[in-house]
Design a protein around this motif. Structure first.
Motif, mmCIF file in Angstrom:
data_model
loop_
_atom_site.group_PDB
_atom_site.id
_atom_site.type_symbol
_atom_site.label_atom_id
_atom_site.label_comp_id
_atom_site.label_asym_id
_atom_site.label_seq_id
_atom_site.Cartn_x
_atom_site.Cartn_y
_atom_site.Cartn_z
ATOM 1 N N MET A 87 -40.106 -42.911 -50.886
ATOM 2 C CA MET A 87 -41.106 -43.785 -50.260
ATOM 3 C C MET A 87 -40.406 -45.030 -49.717
ATOM 4 O O MET A 87 -39.604 -45.660 -50.400
ATOM 5 C CB MET A 87 -42.172 -44.189 -51.277
ATOM 6 N N THR A 88 -40.698 -45.371 -48.478
ATOM 7 C CA THR A 88 -40.160 -46.583 -47.871
ATOM 8 C C THR A 88 -41.301 -47.557 -47.613
ATOM 9 O O THR A 88 -42.458 -47.160 -47.414
ATOM 10 C CB THR A 88 -39.436 -46.275 -46.556
ATOM 11 N N PHE A 89 -40.969 -48.835 -47.606
ATOM 12 C CA PHE A 89 -41.976 -49.877 -47.455
ATOM 13 C C PHE A 89 -41.658 -50.735 -46.234
ATOM 14 O O PHE A 89 -40.500 -50.920 -45.863
ATOM 15 C CB PHE A 89 -42.017 -50.757 -48.708
ATOM 16 N N SER A 90 -42.714 -51.261 -45.629
ATOM 17 C CA SER A 90 -42.555 -52.169 -44.492
ATOM 18 C C SER A 90 -42.635 -53.621 -44.933
ATOM 19 O O SER A 90 -42.295 -54.528 -44.163
ATOM 20 C CB SER A 90 -43.647 -51.891 -43.448
ATOM 21 N N ARG A 91 -43.099 -53.840 -46.176
ATOM 22 C CA ARG A 91 -43.262 -55.194 -46.692
ATOM 23 C C ARG A 91 -43.337 -55.123 -48.214
ATOM 24 O O ARG A 91 -43.861 -54.157 -48.785
ATOM 25 C CB ARG A 91 -44.544 -55.832 -46.132
ATOM 26 N N ILE A 92 -42.783 -56.134 -48.873
ATOM 27 C CA ILE A 92 -42.888 -56.258 -50.322
ATOM 28 C C ILE A 92 -43.719 -57.499 -50.603
ATOM 29 O O ILE A 92 -43.417 -58.582 -50.098
ATOM 30 C CB ILE A 92 -41.501 -56.376 -50.972
ATOM 31 N N ALA A 148 -33.106 -53.269 -52.074
ATOM 32 C CA ALA A 148 -31.879 -52.485 -51.926
ATOM 33 C C ALA A 148 -32.096 -51.269 -51.038
ATOM 34 O O ALA A 148 -31.182 -50.860 -50.315
ATOM 35 C CB ALA A 148 -31.361 -52.056 -53.299
ATOM 36 N N GLY A 149 -33.278 -50.693 -51.086
ATOM 37 C CA GLY A 149 -33.572 -49.526 -50.251
ATOM 38 C C GLY A 149 -34.550 -49.803 -49.141
ATOM 39 O O GLY A 149 -34.844 -48.916 -48.321
ATOM 40 N N ASN A 150 -35.089 -51.035 -49.118
ATOM 41 C CA ASN A 150 -36.094 -51.407 -48.120
ATOM 42 C C ASN A 150 -35.800 -52.822 -47.633
ATOM 43 O O ASN A 150 -36.344 -53.788 -48.169
ATOM 44 C CB ASN A 150 -37.507 -51.357 -48.725
ATOM 45 N N PRO A 151 -34.932 -52.991 -46.660
ATOM 46 C CA PRO A 151 -34.579 -54.333 -46.185
ATOM 47 C C PRO A 151 -35.689 -54.948 -45.340
ATOM 48 O O PRO A 151 -35.590 -55.055 -44.125
ATOM 49 C CB PRO A 151 -33.306 -54.084 -45.369
ATOM 50 N N VAL A 152 -36.758 -55.353 -46.004
ATOM 51 C CA VAL A 152 -37.977 -55.811 -45.336
ATOM 52 C C VAL A 152 -38.356 -57.199 -45.839
ATOM 53 O O VAL A 152 -37.812 -57.674 -46.842
ATOM 54 C CB VAL A 152 -39.135 -54.815 -45.592
ATOM 55 N N PRO A 153 -39.292 -57.868 -45.183
ATOM 56 C CA PRO A 153 -39.728 -59.183 -45.673
ATOM 57 C C PRO A 153 -40.354 -59.115 -47.063
ATOM 58 O O PRO A 153 -40.959 -58.104 -47.439
ATOM 59 C CB PRO A 153 -40.752 -59.626 -44.628
ATOM 60 N N VAL A 154 -40.203 -60.206 -47.819
ATOM 61 C CA VAL A 154 -40.883 -60.370 -49.103
ATOM 62 C C VAL A 154 -41.927 -61.471 -48.914
ATOM 63 O O VAL A 154 -41.581 -62.599 -48.539
ATOM 64 C CB VAL A 154 -39.897 -60.759 -50.222
#
Length: 288
Positions: free
Chosen positions: A1-6, A26-32
């Motif tokens: 599973m990949t995410f667009s935002r954390i 580490a696996g989802n270089p997205v905004p927090v």
């Protein structure tokens, strides 16, 4: 599973959601993003909702523990993300800090100190300025974006932690395939060491993982020493396990094929590579 935002909660931050976000980065270089979630966030599987939302639904990327009953085993957001990534069991085995972190987040400092058998004040004496600064800066942020210093540091932390777990597991599996337990006879009785033969390619640090392998192996309970390839030469290193007092390598310091013996006796280096000679050196180092 990949995410667009954390997404995680605003306000004060704690180690559990900070590290959980690091692992996901580490696996989802997205905004927090740090705000309260809405229903759409919880329903959207592309949004990882961490330590907030009162829902544990990893299939939708929701990792909260606050809805668990008070007698639930200590489990925090970090635990849930580690489970989701399939590395929780290895983390519990290899990361000695994880279980205390779970207790601290879910039981608080007083119960955690009791569980550890320590005065409460001791826990706070172990705090580091690194922890304080990272958590304070994280708490002061409403959004962290790729390229920003704290975001990059968090990604490093997540990558290093996952890399550590993966590499140590591979290392322990390799040790299990090639290592041998040696019984070393002496006039006063015998003792046991773990021998790690030279292999190609040789690990960057040949002694890495040996103590943890010994501690987790059924034959490891009475092991007192380790023998492993010397990364600086063709011989071997000899060392105590858990600083066992039965081995004193200053006793072999004058041997021609021993080029280093620490003054405190806990480690030595030899040019010898023949197993019979290594056994002789170990027997000479044993204190009856």
């Amino acid at each position: 599973m990949t995410f667009s935002r954390i997404l995680t909660h605003p306000g004060g931050s704690h180690k559990d959601e900070f590290l959980a976000c690091c692992l996901l980065l580490a696996g989802n270089p997205v905004p927090v993003v740090r705000r309260e979630p809405v229903a759409e966030d919880l329903a959207d599987p592309s949004v990882a909702v961490v330590d907030v939302g009162h829902e544990h639904a990893p299939e939708r990327g929701n990792f909260d523990h606050h809805q668990f009953p008070k007698d639930h085993p200590p489990t925090c957001a970090l635990s849930l993300v580690l489970q989701h990534l399939g590395v929780y069991e290895d983390a519990r085995e290899f990361c000695d800090w994880l279980e205390p972190a779970e207790w601290f987040d879910t039981r608080g400092p007083i119960e955690t100190a009791k569980w550890l058998g320590l005065p409460r004040e001791t826990l706070f004496k172990l705090n580091s300025p690194i922890d304080t600064t990272l958590l304070r800066r994280f708490a002061a942020s409403s959004e962290l974006l790729p390229g920003e210093p704290l975001w990059e540091v968090m990604k490093w932390i997540g990558e290093d932690l996952l890399g550590y777990l993966k590499n140590l597991r591979e290392r322990l599996d390799h040790i299990a395939r090639v290592a041998e337990f040696w019984e070393i006879p002496t006039p006063q009785g015998s003792f046991k060491v773990l021998f790690m033969p030279r292999t190609e390619p040789m690990p960057e640090e040949p002694s890495s993982g040996l103590p943890r392998f010994i501690e987790g192996h059924p034959q490891g309970a009475d092991v007192v020493g380790q023998v492993y390839p010397d990364r600086r030469g063709p011989g071997y290193g000899l060392s105590r396990h858990n600083d066992h007092p039965g081995l004193d390598f200053t006793r072999i310091g004058n041997c021609e094929d021993v080029h280093f013996a620490h003054a405190r006796g806990f480690v030595a280096k030899t040019s010898a590579s023949d197993p019979a000679r290594l056994r002789e050196l170990l027997a000479q180092a044993w204190i009856s």
